[in-house]
Design a protein around this motif. Structure first.
Motif, PDB file in Angstrom:
ATOM      1  N   LEU A  43      13.762  -9.455  10.586  1.00 32.99           N
ATOM      2  CA  LEU A  43      13.786  -8.128   9.985  1.00 32.99           C
ATOM      3  C   LEU A  43      12.379  -7.688   9.620  1.00 32.99           C
ATOM      4  CD1 LEU A  43      16.883  -8.310   7.600  1.00 32.99           C
ATOM      5  CD2 LEU A  43      16.692  -7.058   9.753  1.00 32.99           C
ATOM      6  N   LEU A  44      12.051  -6.449   9.983  1.00 32.79           N
ATOM      7  CA  LEU A  44      10.750  -5.878   9.664  1.00 32.79           C
ATOM      8  C   LEU A  44      10.959  -4.658   8.774  1.00 32.79           C
ATOM      9  CD1 LEU A  44       9.029  -6.012  13.174  1.00 32.79           C
ATOM     10  CD2 LEU A  44       8.891  -7.686  11.330  1.00 32.79           C
ATOM     11  N   ASN A  45      10.143  -4.554   7.751  1.00 33.04           N
ATOM     12  CA  ASN A  45      10.203  -3.412   6.845  1.00 33.04           C
ATOM     13  C   ASN A  45       9.092  -2.426   7.184  1.00 33.04           C
ATOM     14  OD1 ASN A  45      12.388  -4.392   5.160  1.00 33.04           O
ATOM     15  ND2 ASN A  45      10.926  -5.917   4.410  1.00 33.04           N
ATOM     16  N   LEU A  46       9.469  -1.159   7.317  1.00 29.79           N
ATOM     17  CA  LEU A  46       8.530  -0.134   7.751  1.00 29.79           C
ATOM     18  C   LEU A  46       8.385   0.956   6.696  1.00 29.79           C
ATOM     19  CD1 LEU A  46       9.911   0.402  11.385  1.00 29.79           C
ATOM     20  CD2 LEU A  46       8.245  -1.290  10.638  1.00 29.79           C
ATOM     21  N   ASP A  77       1.447  -1.929   3.696  1.00 27.25           N
ATOM     22  CA  ASP A  77       1.199  -1.357   2.380  1.00 27.25           C
ATOM     23  C   ASP A  77       1.289  -2.440   1.307  1.00 27.25           C
ATOM     24  OD1 ASP A  77       3.894  -1.843   1.917  1.00 27.25           O
ATOM     25  OD2 ASP A  77       4.512   0.247   2.121  1.00 27.25           O
ATOM     26  N   ASP A  78       1.262  -2.047   0.038  1.00 28.50           N
ATOM     27  CA  ASP A  78       1.253  -3.018  -1.057  1.00 28.50           C
ATOM     28  C   ASP A  78       2.527  -3.844  -1.133  1.00 28.50           C
ATOM     29  OD1 ASP A  78      -1.233  -2.092  -1.729  1.00 28.50           O
ATOM     30  OD2 ASP A  78      -0.518  -0.714  -3.282  1.00 28.50           O
ATOM     31  N   ASN A  79       3.595  -3.366  -0.489  1.00 24.72           N
ATOM     32  CA  ASN A  79       4.862  -4.098  -0.479  1.00 24.72           C
ATOM     33  C   ASN A  79       5.126  -4.769   0.871  1.00 24.72           C
ATOM     34  OD1 ASN A  79       5.953  -3.468  -3.200  1.00 24.72           O
ATOM     35  ND2 ASN A  79       5.820  -1.361  -2.467  1.00 24.72           N
ATOM     36  N   ASN A  80       4.047  -4.951   1.634  1.00 22.82           N
ATOM     37  CA  ASN A  80       4.109  -5.630   2.934  1.00 22.82           C
ATOM     38  C   ASN A  80       4.980  -4.901   3.957  1.00 22.82           C
ATOM     39  OD1 ASN A  80       2.405  -7.802   2.172  1.00 22.82           O
ATOM     40  ND2 ASN A  80       4.128  -8.764   1.105  1.00 22.82           N
ATOM     41  N   ARG A  81       5.141  -3.589   3.769  1.00 20.95           N
ATOM     42  CA  ARG A  81       5.815  -2.796   4.795  1.00 20.95           C
ATOM     43  C   ARG A  81       4.777  -2.349   5.823  1.00 20.95           C
ATOM     44  NH1 ARG A  81       7.419  -0.026   0.027  1.00 20.95           N
ATOM     45  NH2 ARG A  81       9.500  -0.618  -0.731  1.00 20.95           N
ATOM     46  N   PHE A 107      11.114   4.749   4.017  1.00 19.79           N
ATOM     47  CA  PHE A 107      11.247   3.319   4.253  1.00 19.79           C
ATOM     48  C   PHE A 107      12.422   3.018   5.177  1.00 19.79           C
ATOM     49  CE2 PHE A 107       9.672   3.320  -0.364  1.00 19.79           C
ATOM     50  CZ  PHE A 107       8.361   3.464   0.050  1.00 19.79           C
ATOM     51  N   TYR A 108      12.173   2.099   6.108  1.00 20.33           N
ATOM     52  CA  TYR A 108      13.197   1.675   7.070  1.00 20.33           C
ATOM     53  C   TYR A 108      13.129   0.163   7.235  1.00 20.33           C
ATOM     54  CZ  TYR A 108      13.319   6.618   8.386  1.00 20.33           C
ATOM     55  OH  TYR A 108      13.432   7.984   8.371  1.00 20.33           O
ATOM     56  N   THR A 109      14.263  -0.423   7.650  1.00 18.76           N
ATOM     57  CA  THR A 109      14.328  -1.842   7.978  1.00 18.76           C
ATOM     58  C   THR A 109      15.017  -1.982   9.318  1.00 18.76           C
ATOM     59  OG1 THR A 109      14.441  -2.498   5.653  1.00 18.76           O
ATOM     60  CG2 THR A 109      15.187  -4.106   7.279  1.00 18.76           C
ATOM     61  N   ALA A 110      14.432  -2.786  10.213  1.00 22.60           N
ATOM     62  CA  ALA A 110      15.011  -2.950  11.550  1.00 22.60           C
ATOM     63  C   ALA A 110      14.659  -4.324  12.096  1.00 22.60           C
ATOM     64  CB  ALA A 110      14.494  -1.871  12.504  1.00 22.60           C
ATOM     65  N   ASN A 111      15.484  -4.815  13.016  1.00 26.01           N
ATOM     66  CA  ASN A 111      15.168  -6.064  13.707  1.00 26.01           C
ATOM     67  C   ASN A 111      13.983  -5.851  14.637  1.00 26.01           C
ATOM     68  OD1 ASN A 111      17.263  -7.595  12.622  1.00 26.01           O
ATOM     69  ND2 ASN A 111      18.709  -6.948  14.186  1.00 26.01           N
TER      70      ASN A 111
END
Length: 324
Positions: A117-120, A160-164, A126-130
Motif C-alpha cells: 500500500l502506498l499513501n499519496l 511529505d511530513d507524513n511519508n505520503r 490524500f489517497y491510498t492504493a496498491n
C-alpha cells in the motif's frame, strides 16, 4: 569441524566483477549450478569454470547482480537495497544458478511488493492504493514513478511530513484517474463537466487507454435539441392575411426556461395567430440557454386549383452540447 576444502577461499570473476567466497558458501545448495561447479564430493561435478590470468574462476553472468546471489548463499535470506528494481535480472540469474529457494523468495517478494500500500498526497488530497494498481499501465508516468521492475524508472515523488508521496497535480480529478486504474473503466458522476481538466490529467499521467476513453466519451455525449416550427396557410402571401401556428419542441427542462408558455404537453409549446412573442425574441431566449442554430429548412407551395392559396413551413433546429 568442516573439511579443509569447505573453508577453502575461492576467487571469482563474474562478468568483470570480482568476488571472494568460501567453497562451503558456493556449494550450500546441492541442487544448484554453483554446487555442480565447485563441489568436490559428488560424482556429477561439472567442469569447473575457466580461470583468468589471476586465477579467478570466470563466470559469464551479471556481475552486480551476483552480489545479491552471494549474500543469499551466505545468509539464506534475500536482502536487497530499499530502491532495488532489477527484479527481472535477479530472477534470470537465480534461474541460471538453479537455486530453487532463492527463486521462491523472489516470487514471494515481488508479490508482496505489488500488493504494497502506498499513501499519496495529490495536490493536498490524500489517497491510498496498491503499488500494483498504480503501475497497471507500463507506459504511464505512474508506472515510472512507482514500479520496482523498470530500470529506467524516474525518481519516485518526494514525500511529505507524513511519508505520503506528493504529486503536484489536481487532487479531486485524481479520484477518477485512480478509479480507472482500478477498474479499467471511466466512471464519472452525472452532470460531469470538467472534461478539459480530466483530459489534461490523463495526458500528464500518460495513460493511453484513459486518454482514448475520454475522447470516445466526449464524442458520444448526447446533444439536446430544440425544434422551432412556423406553419402558415392562407389565401394570400401577405402576412396579415395568413393563418399561422408556432410550435417549439424539446425537453421540458429547456422549455420551462422560455418566457412563452402554452397548454401543450411537457415536450412542446404551440400557439396560433395572436402573436405572443416575436421570432427575434424567441431565438434570443433559445441562444441564452446555451443552444446554437444547427439547420434551417423552408418549404412553401401554391394550390394548383386556387392559385391564391398559399401554404408554407419554416423549421429551425437548435442544439446544445451537454458535455460543456
Amino acid at each position: 569441524m568442516a573439511p579443509p576444502s569447505a573453508t577453502e577461499v575461492l576467487h571469482l570473476n563474474v562478468g568483470g566483477h570480482f568476488y571472494t567466497a568460501t567453497r562451503a558458501t558456493l556449494t550450500r545448495y546441492p541442487d544448484s549450478m554453483l554446487y555442480s561447479m565447485f563441489n568436490k564430493k559428488g560424482k556429477t561435478v561439472v567442469q569447473p569454470p575457466p580461470q583468468d590470468d589471476n586465477n579467478r574462476y570466470c563466470i559469464d553472468g551479471d556481475g552486480p547482480t551476483f552480489r545479491h546471489i552471494l549474500n543469499f548463499l551466505r545468509l539464506s535470506k534475500l536482502i536487497l537495497p530499499k530502491d532495488f528494481n532489477d527484479w527481472d535480472m535477479l530472477t534470470a540469474e537465480a534461474l541460471f544458478y538453479e537455486i530453487p529457494k532463492l527463486i521462491q523468495l523472489i516470487v514471494e517478494k515481488r508479490e508482496k511488493d505489488s500488493s504494497e500500500l502506498l499513501n499519496l498526497n495529490v495536490g493536498g488530497h490524500f489517497y491510498t492504493a496498491n503499488r500494483s494498481t498504480l503501475t497497471r499501465y507500463p507506459k504511464s508516468m505512474l508506472y515510472s514513478m512507482f514500479s520496482k521492475k523498470d530500470k529506467i524508472a524516474v525518481q519516485p515523488p518526494p514525500q511529505d511530513d507524513n511519508n505520503r508521496y506528493y504529486i503536484d497535480r489536481d487532487g479531486p480529478t485524481f479520484r477518477y484517474v485512480l478509479n480507472f486504474l482500478r477498474q479499467s473503466k471511466l466512471i464519472l458522476p452525472d452532470g460531469f463537466k470538467d472534461w478539459d481538466l480530466l483530459a489534461a490529467e490523463a495526458e500528464f499521467y500518460k495513460i493511453e487507454d484513459l486518454i482514448k476513453c475520454i475522447g470516445k466519451r466526449r464524442k458520444a455525449k448526447k446533444k439536446s435539441m430544440l425544434e422551432v416550427q412556423y406553419v402558415y396557410t392562407g389565401q394570400s402571401v401577405e402576412k396579415d392575411k395568413l393563418n399561422y401556428r408556432w410550435k417549439v419542441t424539446g425537453q421540458a427542462k429547456f422549455l420551462d426556461q422560455l418566457s412563452i408558455k402554452g397548454d401543450d404537453s411537457k415536450t412542446s409549446i404551440s400557439w396560433k395567430n395572436k402573436e405572443k412573442i416575436s421570432r427575434a425574441r424567441l431565438f434570443k431566449e433559445i441562444y441564452e440557454i446555451g443552444f446554437t442554430l444547427m439547420s434551417t429548412v423552408s418549404t412553401s407551395s401554391c394550390n394548383k386549383k386556387s392559385r391564391d392559396r398559399f401554404d408554407g413551413k419554416d423549421r429551425w433546429i437548435f442544439i446544445k452540447d451537454d458535455s460543456n
